[in-house]
Structures are given as structure tokens and as C-alpha cells.
Design an enzyme around this catalytic site. Structure first.
Site, mmCIF file in Angstrom:
data_model
loop_
_atom_site.group_PDB
_atom_site.id
_atom_site.type_symbol
_atom_site.label_atom_id
_atom_site.label_comp_id
_atom_site.label_asym_id
_atom_site.label_seq_id
_atom_site.Cartn_x
_atom_site.Cartn_y
_atom_site.Cartn_z
ATOM 1 N N GLU A 169 -3.925 6.433 -7.356
ATOM 2 C CA GLU A 169 -4.568 7.513 -6.601
ATOM 3 C C GLU A 169 -4.441 8.816 -7.370
ATOM 4 O O GLU A 169 -3.378 9.143 -7.880
ATOM 5 C CB GLU A 169 -3.910 7.645 -5.223
ATOM 6 C CG GLU A 169 -4.400 8.850 -4.451
ATOM 7 C CD GLU A 169 -4.081 8.755 -2.970
ATOM 8 O OE1 GLU A 169 -4.145 7.653 -2.408
ATOM 9 O OE2 GLU A 169 -3.781 9.794 -2.370
ATOM 10 N N ASP A 174 0.813 -1.224 0.000
ATOM 11 C CA ASP A 174 0.000 0.000 0.000
ATOM 12 C C ASP A 174 0.848 1.277 0.000
ATOM 13 O O ASP A 174 1.895 1.352 0.650
ATOM 14 C CB ASP A 174 -0.869 -0.023 1.269
ATOM 15 C CG ASP A 174 -2.094 0.851 1.137
ATOM 16 O OD1 ASP A 174 -2.582 1.028 0.019
ATOM 17 O OD2 ASP A 174 -2.560 1.340 2.183
HETATM 18 O O1 G3H Z 1 -4.270 2.990 2.975
HETATM 19 C C1 G3H Z 1 -4.611 2.857 4.166
HETATM 20 C C2 G3H Z 1 -5.789 3.523 4.693
HETATM 21 O O2 G3H Z 1 -6.106 4.624 3.941
HETATM 22 C C3 G3H Z 1 -5.801 3.661 6.178
HETATM 23 O O3 G3H Z 1 -6.345 4.883 6.649
HETATM 24 O O4 G3H Z 1 -5.489 4.627 8.951
HETATM 25 O O5 G3H Z 1 -7.072 6.429 8.371
HETATM 26 O O6 G3H Z 1 -7.855 4.067 8.424
HETATM 27 P P1 G3H Z 1 -6.727 5.011 8.193
HETATM 28 ZN ZN ZN Z 2 -4.461 5.198 2.478
#
Ligand code: G3H
Ligand code: ZN
Length: 282
Positions: free
Chosen positions: A136, A84
């Protein structure tokens, strides 16, 4: 069971008009909690390792990735492994050998044309190596990425971006932002509907920890297919540890990490059942 491809998990969620829960892993306990919650609910899930988590582990991808693969393969649930918020080709190129089934390439801080060029090149490489690819799109002409508060994805630009980059999924800015510790985000549900009509690929919601469960369910109905959650697990983890560390005699980390793991399992299960109402075993 063996890892399930992210493409299969996303396709299944989309055709069922549900969403796939994707949860960030920092420690082994995170991975175990996600797998247990998926088994308990009978629902699929993605384990996600972010570039920031790799940096936390000394810049080494393999130790955490291998642990995730082992946890997934030992589970009865359908689980995939996603890399990610990757910002470098160096990390992207490690994904296939480390066992990942998908990757999100994040060039959203670049201006539009540079984002398109970097993302298209990364997408082609990912596809050549069998990875489902998420991109993104940042603010129009902006430098702050898609998930700063107040930023919104423009539907027609999103459609052009997906066509130009050949991405399989698109992270969109619709009112959530990363690392919120209270569930008080307000999603733009009409914009999600517009984006779902304009963009041919599945939409991804980031920063979902700050979104109330009711709105997560509405976002799925409006057209979100993958929901990324990280901070909620850490809130559960840290809250459980904080509660029991007042006892000076408690020194065995297994005592408090077990509580943290259980708290994260409950948090993941709550999200999974929200994203797939009326299904699973939960
Ligand atoms: O890519 C990961 C997510 O966007 C996590 O976001 O930590 O605010 O839930 P968050
Ligand atoms: Zn994220």
C-alpha cells in the site's frame, strides 16, 4: 477443494477483466458465509484475516486461520486465504505456517522512503515463502495511510513504488475509505484508469463497503482487480441480530447467528456478482 493460490485467483480475474472479491473474516460465521456465497454464485473469493481481527482474538492467528482453512477445504468453491493490513514482521512470518496464500503488508503510514524499505524487505520474505504480496502506498509524504478520505495515489509515484518494492499488487487511494456504513463514496474512475496504465501489477480497492455497486462495477472496468470488503458483512450481521434480539425468550446464539450468517452470505453474493458480471451461477 484445497486452497487456491491467490496468485492464480488474481491472474484469472485480471485476464477475465473481472475482479476478485476479498472479504474480511472475524468469526467462523463470516468464513462460512463467504464460502457459501462463492458456492452459490460459482465464483472464486478470498477470505481475509486482518491484523485487527488477530488482535481481537487475543493476538493469536492460528485459531481463526485454521478455521478458515477448514472452511475453504470443505467448500466446492475456489477460495484463497489472505492476511490483511499486516504492520509487523512478527505477524507476517506466521502467515505461511498458518495456511495463508497471500499477505498485504501495510507500511503506508511511514514516509515514502521508509515505506519502500519496509515493504521491499517484507515482499522479498513473502516471495521466498511462496506468498502473493500486496503493498500500500500512502499519501505523498503523508502519515495518514492511503485510505483516509481525500487521499489520492499518484500514478508515477505508484509505478516507482511497485518497481522498488517488487510488490505483486498495489492498494490504491481513489476515493474510498475504510469502515463506511453508507454506500455513498465517490470513486475517481479517471484516476483508476491512469493508475492501471501506469502500474504494471493488479490494483486493489480497499474500503469497498462504502462504494455503491454501480461504481464497483465501473471501478472493475477502469482497472481494479481485487476488491476488499469488510464492513458490509458486519452491517449485514449486526442488522440481522438486532432485528431478532427483541424477543427475550431467544437465548440460543445459533438462532440469531444463523440469521446473521445468511445475511452476510447475501451481501457477499451481491458483491461477487457485481465484480464478475455475466459469469458464475448466481
Ligand atoms: O482491507 C479491508 C478492506 O479495506 C475493508 O474495508 O471494511 O470499509 O469494506 P471496509
Ligand atoms: Zn483495507
Amino acid at each position: 477443494m484445497p486452497l487456491t493460490s491467490t496468485a492464480d485467483l488474481v491472474d484469472r480475474a485480471r485476464s477475465d477483466r473481472h475482479a476478485l472479491g476479498a472479504f474480511n473474516v472475524i468469526t467462523l460465521e463470516h468464513a462460512e458465509a463467504i464460502a457459501t456465497a462463492a458456492e452459490q454464485t460459482g465464483l472464486p473469493a478470498l477470505l481475509q484475516v486482518s491484523e485487527n481481527a488477530v488482535a481481537y482474538h487475543g493476538g493469536r492467528l492460528a485459531p481463526l486461520a485454521r478455521a478458515c482453512v477448514e472452511v475453504c477445504e470443505a467448500s466446492r468453491a475456489a477460495l484463497g486465504l489472505h492476511l490483511d493490513h499486516v504492520t509487523t514482521e512478527e505477524l507476517l512470518h506466521q502467515a505461511p505456517a498458518a495456511g495463508f496464500t497471500s499477505v498485504m503488508f501495510d507500511a503506508s503510514r511511514l514516509d515514502y522512503l521508509a515505506n519502500v524499505a519496509a515493504t521491499r524487505s517484507a515482499a522479498r520474505w513473502a516471495h521466498d515463502h511462496g506468498l502473493w504480496f500486496e503493498a500500500e502506498l500512502g499519501e505523498v509524504g503523508g502519515k495518514d495511510g492511503a485510505h483516509a478520505p481525500g487521499v489520492r495515489t499518484d500514478p508515477s509515484e505508484a509505478r516507482s513504488f511497485v518497481e522498488a518494492t517488487e510488490a505483486d499488487g498495489l492498494a490504491v487511494a481513489v476515493g474510498s475509505s475504510h469502515a463506511m456504513v453508507h454506500q455513498d463514496a465517490v470513486l475517481d474512475l479517471e484516476l483508476i484508469e491512469e493508475l492501471a496504465r501506469a502500474v504494471p501489477v493488479p490494483l486493489v480497492l480497499h474500503g469497498s463497503s462504502g462504494v455503491p455497486y454501480g461504481q464497483l462495477a465501473q471501478a472493475v472496468t477502469a482497472g481494479i482487480t481485487k476488491v476488499n470488503v469488510g464492513t458490509a458483512l458486519n452491517i449485514a450481521f449486526t442488522g440481522a441480530v438486532r432485528e431478532c434480539l427483541t424477543d427475550d425468550a431467544l437465548v440460543d446464539p445459533r438462532r440469531y447467528l444463523a440469521l446473521a450468517r445468511t445475511a452476510m452470505t447475501e451481501s457477499v453474493a451481491a458483491v461477487l456478482t457485481t465484480l464478475s458480471p455475466g459469469t458464475g451461477a448466481g
